[in-house]
Design a protein around this motif. Structure first.
Motif, PDB file in Angstrom:
ATOM      1  N   SER A 127     -37.538  78.658  25.514  1.00 51.39           N
ATOM      2  CA  SER A 127     -38.233  79.244  24.363  1.00 51.39           C
ATOM      3  C   SER A 127     -38.082  80.763  24.412  1.00 51.39           C
ATOM      4  CB  SER A 127     -39.708  78.864  24.406  1.00 51.39           C
ATOM      5  OG  SER A 127     -40.347  79.562  25.463  1.00 51.39           O
ATOM      6  N   SER A 128     -38.797  81.448  23.544  1.00 53.38           N
ATOM      7  CA  SER A 128     -38.704  82.911  23.541  1.00 53.38           C
ATOM      8  C   SER A 128     -39.643  83.549  24.562  1.00 53.38           C
ATOM      9  CB  SER A 128     -39.014  83.453  22.140  1.00 53.38           C
ATOM     10  OG  SER A 128     -40.377  83.273  21.836  1.00 53.38           O
ATOM     11  N   SER A 129     -40.420  82.743  25.294  1.00 54.10           N
ATOM     12  CA  SER A 129     -41.399  83.311  26.232  1.00 54.10           C
ATOM     13  C   SER A 129     -40.762  84.280  27.218  1.00 54.10           C
ATOM     14  CB  SER A 129     -42.102  82.196  27.017  1.00 54.10           C
ATOM     15  OG  SER A 129     -42.924  81.448  26.160  1.00 54.10           O
ATOM     16  N   LEU A 130     -39.675  83.845  27.832  1.00 59.64           N
ATOM     17  CA  LEU A 130     -39.067  84.653  28.886  1.00 59.64           C
ATOM     18  C   LEU A 130     -38.556  85.982  28.331  1.00 59.64           C
ATOM     19  CD1 LEU A 130     -38.663  84.185  31.897  1.00 59.64           C
ATOM     20  CD2 LEU A 130     -36.315  83.544  31.407  1.00 59.64           C
ATOM     21  N   SER A 131     -37.902  85.925  27.178  1.00 63.68           N
ATOM     22  CA  SER A 131     -37.313  87.157  26.659  1.00 63.68           C
ATOM     23  C   SER A 131     -38.345  88.050  25.970  1.00 63.68           C
ATOM     24  CB  SER A 131     -36.165  86.836  25.702  1.00 63.68           C
ATOM     25  OG  SER A 131     -36.604  85.951  24.694  1.00 63.68           O
ATOM     26  N   LEU A 132     -39.250  87.465  25.200  1.00 60.90           N
ATOM     27  CA  LEU A 132     -40.185  88.288  24.421  1.00 60.90           C
ATOM     28  C   LEU A 132     -41.524  88.514  25.112  1.00 60.90           C
ATOM     29  CD1 LEU A 132     -39.739  86.897  20.787  1.00 60.90           C
ATOM     30  CD2 LEU A 132     -38.355  88.564  22.021  1.00 60.90           C
ATOM     31  N   GLY A 133     -41.855  87.660  26.077  1.00 62.49           N
ATOM     32  CA  GLY A 133     -43.170  87.768  26.701  1.00 62.49           C
ATOM     33  C   GLY A 133     -44.217  86.958  25.951  1.00 62.49           C
ATOM     34  N   PHE A 134     -43.795  86.268  24.910  1.00 64.45           N
ATOM     35  CA  PHE A 134     -44.674  85.358  24.164  1.00 64.45           C
ATOM     36  C   PHE A 134     -43.808  84.405  23.358  1.00 64.45           C
ATOM     37  CE2 PHE A 134     -44.003  89.044  21.394  1.00 64.45           C
ATOM     38  CZ  PHE A 134     -43.619  88.454  20.201  1.00 64.45           C
ATOM     39  N   ARG A 135     -44.409  83.327  22.885  1.00 62.61           N
ATOM     40  CA  ARG A 135     -43.699  82.471  21.943  1.00 62.61           C
ATOM     41  C   ARG A 135     -44.667  82.049  20.850  1.00 62.61           C
ATOM     42  NH1 ARG A 135     -43.136  78.579  26.669  1.00 62.61           N
ATOM     43  NH2 ARG A 135     -44.588  76.856  26.412  1.00 62.61           N
ATOM     44  N   ILE A 136     -44.134  81.896  19.650  1.00 66.63           N
ATOM     45  CA  ILE A 136     -44.962  81.433  18.539  1.00 66.63           C
ATOM     46  C   ILE A 136     -45.019  79.910  18.637  1.00 66.63           C
ATOM     47  CG2 ILE A 136     -45.215  81.349  16.034  1.00 66.63           C
ATOM     48  CD1 ILE A 136     -43.839  84.057  15.876  1.00 66.63           C
ATOM     49  N   SER A 137     -46.189  79.389  18.998  1.00 65.54           N
ATOM     50  CA  SER A 137     -46.313  77.941  19.205  1.00 65.54           C
ATOM     51  C   SER A 137     -46.382  77.189  17.891  1.00 65.54           C
ATOM     52  CB  SER A 137     -47.571  77.629  20.019  1.00 65.54           C
ATOM     53  OG  SER A 137     -47.423  78.065  21.337  1.00 65.54           O
ATOM     54  N   GLY A 138     -46.738  77.893  16.839  1.00 66.45           N
ATOM     55  CA  GLY A 138     -46.814  77.269  15.528  1.00 66.45           C
ATOM     56  C   GLY A 138     -47.403  78.263  14.550  1.00 66.45           C
ATOM     57  N   LEU A 139     -47.159  78.040  13.267  1.00 61.81           N
ATOM     58  CA  LEU A 139     -47.737  78.939  12.264  1.00 61.81           C
ATOM     59  C   LEU A 139     -47.741  78.283  10.900  1.00 61.81           C
ATOM     60  CD1 LEU A 139     -45.326  81.691  10.945  1.00 61.81           C
ATOM     61  CD2 LEU A 139     -44.507  79.807  12.349  1.00 61.81           C
ATOM     62  N   GLN A 140     -48.591  78.779  10.039  1.00 65.42           N
ATOM     63  CA  GLN A 140     -48.524  78.416   8.631  1.00 65.42           C
ATOM     64  C   GLN A 140     -48.799  79.678   7.830  1.00 65.42           C
ATOM     65  OE1 GLN A 140     -51.542  75.338   8.060  1.00 65.42           O
ATOM     66  NE2 GLN A 140     -53.101  76.837   7.494  1.00 65.42           N
ATOM     67  N   ILE A 141     -47.995  79.863   6.801  1.00 67.53           N
ATOM     68  CA  ILE A 141     -48.169  81.032   5.941  1.00 67.53           C
ATOM     69  C   ILE A 141     -48.448  80.527   4.529  1.00 67.53           C
ATOM     70  CG2 ILE A 141     -47.079  83.099   4.986  1.00 67.53           C
ATOM     71  CD1 ILE A 141     -45.383  83.308   7.494  1.00 67.53           C
ATOM     72  N   TYR A 142     -49.563  80.951   3.980  1.00 69.90           N
ATOM     73  CA  TYR A 142     -49.917  80.518   2.631  1.00 69.90           C
ATOM     74  C   TYR A 142     -48.979  81.167   1.633  1.00 69.90           C
ATOM     75  CZ  TYR A 142     -52.594  79.547  -1.568  1.00 69.90           C
ATOM     76  OH  TYR A 142     -52.976  79.107  -2.812  1.00 69.90           O
ATOM     77  N   ARG A 143     -48.498  80.365   0.692  1.00 75.97           N
ATOM     78  CA  ARG A 143     -47.549  80.889  -0.295  1.00 75.97           C
ATOM     79  C   ARG A 143     -48.217  81.014  -1.663  1.00 75.97           C
ATOM     80  NH1 ARG A 143     -42.880  76.732   0.261  1.00 75.97           N
ATOM     81  NH2 ARG A 143     -41.486  78.316  -0.589  1.00 75.97           N
ATOM     82  N   SER A 144     -48.652  79.871  -2.210  1.00 77.65           N
ATOM     83  CA  SER A 144     -49.289  79.887  -3.530  1.00 77.65           C
ATOM     84  C   SER A 144     -49.973  78.548  -3.736  1.00 77.65           C
ATOM     85  CB  SER A 144     -48.232  80.089  -4.623  1.00 77.65           C
ATOM     86  OG  SER A 144     -47.424  78.918  -4.705  1.00 77.65           O
TER      87      SER A 144
END
Lengths: 338, 338
Positions: A127-144
């Motif tokens: 995952s991106s943990s090693l390179s970024l120091g965190f990983r996005i485990s999940g997300l939702q972005i409201y659109r409309s």
């Protein structure tokens, strides 16, 4: 009556034969206790929180309120099981935009079992943990109202490249999210969500200052939840942007040392957010960056969740998952339909 | 004429059949170029340093001056080999107290080879790197003209427990270092060495501020050298306390991400130093802490180096190693005698 949370973006999800968290209508969130030491760890952590004099009040507010444990009918139909009873962080929200960001380049403690370390190390490296120091485990972005939420697949989210993370963090606070592949998010709400004296960056910096000093806990595999209500921002109102720390199954004693692993990852996230505030209009995405968007395109299962959009009680289109007998899994999404 | 450095506390040491750094009398330090990509990496890093506009002047001073590369007769008698030519950081010092602190809980880059990663990971887990976010790669603490230096074995230093690191960091700035087992260091020089507007803590904080922002380099397996002259402190003079960054064989491009691994470890070190300044007289070492001093006792080979004390040119007893034909290794110390 307990039901499946409407706005869960990461972690195990409740379903037919699947054990996951539940919520009630009074604003409580029921998280099944993991049977091994993880469950006991998390109970112990929450129990110690409110009485721990080492956690100042302005930091206490970043933790969900804890109401003890309770025997509850488990979501998987296996009968009565002990659950942690917590504050439902989605309570009061209509269409919250949410990110679950697992902090730390390392999700395992030095004291963990060899088997667990190897499992986590593999995931941290993939995952991106090693390179970024965190990983996005999940997300939702409201659109409309019409389109509901943009909700990338969790597996894809965890492996985002640096450029993709930059894009997602910008898209999270943008108004032009109608096109999934929009590579020029306008960051219209950056200043009201990330910025300001009570915005996300300010809260992250408060947390950072505490982590530079606290040697009580080391939080492995713990997430920062970032939440706000985009419709309020659209109306020029305070979008209620705030962070919460969640997931404490892998908390260890600090033993006189700061949590340098969490702190390093937190500082990395802070740098990403700061850069957006410094240059919100800086949306230069070059060809190579476009080519690097492999985890954010529709053919990668990213928008699969949107197939499940239904009309919720309040008439707002959302990603309500209805718990029923059919259970078709599409990619890593649970495709629960009536 | 090139000779073996008098005050090297970590890394490969020059000796009969042993390749190591050399110094000349004009103040230059000759470090043999490692034959593989590590040597090339370090040359590339030093070459880019002075022209890199992303490194402000107040940060440039933390790096040793670089004078290019040069073919030099290697210390191991293998003939002429390319060496990095650097500033000799011990130049001008009579009896410097020195710590070499390798920063970061992880000494390997995600991009490194699997073999190298496994080797480093093992060492990070066995040493204090994983738990503390740094490890003391070596140190020498000046005691007196009669006793010379206290110089724990390098292997022992790398595995110090949290309590032992606290003790060593206190002992480093104490006047009562005549007894190796003194568990109540007086921290007499804490305020002049660690404290003040130009002291070690202040320099570390400058470095920290830069690492919170810079995304140019990720420095793996890089050390902070802490140096001061105790005799000057004893006379009430400025002890010239300063830090230098060294060892850049494992530098990688930052690619838009801060070096969260280095930063986390640096913050951990800063916390240890801050705590000493906050409570310099806080020398409570309880029974369990005493029992925990396993790496700092004489029967662990820690004071072995002191067997080699000889009288150096200037009449001051120091740990001068005389390069001769006999080469008996005691523990991990090179016991070079005439």
């Amino acid at each position: 009556m307990l039901k499946v949370p409407q706005h869960q973006v990461a972690g195990h999800e409740a379903g037919i034969g699947k054990l996951g968290p539940l919520v009630d209508e009074s604003g409580r969130f029921y998280k099944p206790l993991q049977g091994d030491e993880r469950g006991a760890n998390e109970v112990a952590f929450y129990s110690s929180l409110s009485t721990n004099s080492g956690i100042p009040e302005h930091i206490q507010r970043f933790f969900p309120t804890f109401y003890g444990t309770q025997l509850v009918e488990a979501s998987d139909g296996s009968g009565s099981l002990p659950h942690l009873v917590l504050e439902d962080l989605a309570l009061g929200h209509v269409n919250p935009s949410i990110m679950d960001i697992k902090i730390g380049s390392r999700t395992w403690a030095p004291e963990a079992s060899e088997k667990y370390i190897q499992k986590c190390l593999k995931k941290d490296r993939e995952s991106s943990s090693l390179s970024l120091g965190f990983r996005i485990s999940g997300l939702q972005i409201y659109r409309s109202k019409e389109l509901g939420f943009w909700k990338p697949g969790k597996k894809a989210a965890q492996k985002l490249s640096t450029e993709e993370v930059k894009l997602v963090l910008r898209r999270f606070v943008s108004s032009n999210t109608l096109n999934d592949l929009d590579l020029r998010p306008d960051c219209a709400f950056a200043s009201t969500v990330y910025g300001g004296s009570t915005g996300i960056l300010s809260q992250l910096l408060e947390l950072k200052a505490w982590f530079e000093d606290q040697t009580i806990f080391h939080l492995y595999s713990c997430s920062i939840l970032v939440i706000f209500e985009k419709e309020l921002a659209l109306k020029g109102k305070n979008p209620g942007a705030h962070i919460k720390l969640i997931d404490f199954a892998h908390v260890y004693e600090g033993r006189g040392v700061i949590d340098h692993n969490f702190l390093g990852g937190l500082c990395s996230l802070i740098k990403f957010i700061s850069d957006i505030l410094t240059a919100p209009s800086d949306c230069r995405i070059d060809i190579s960056a476009k080519a690097d968007q492999k985890n954010l395109t529709a053919d990668n299962g990213v928008v699969a969740d949107q197939k499940n959009l239904t009309t919720s009680k309040n008439g707002v289109v959302a990603d309500q998952k209805n718990l029923t007998a059919s259970d078709n899994v599409v990619a890593d999404h649970k495709n629960l339909t009536v």
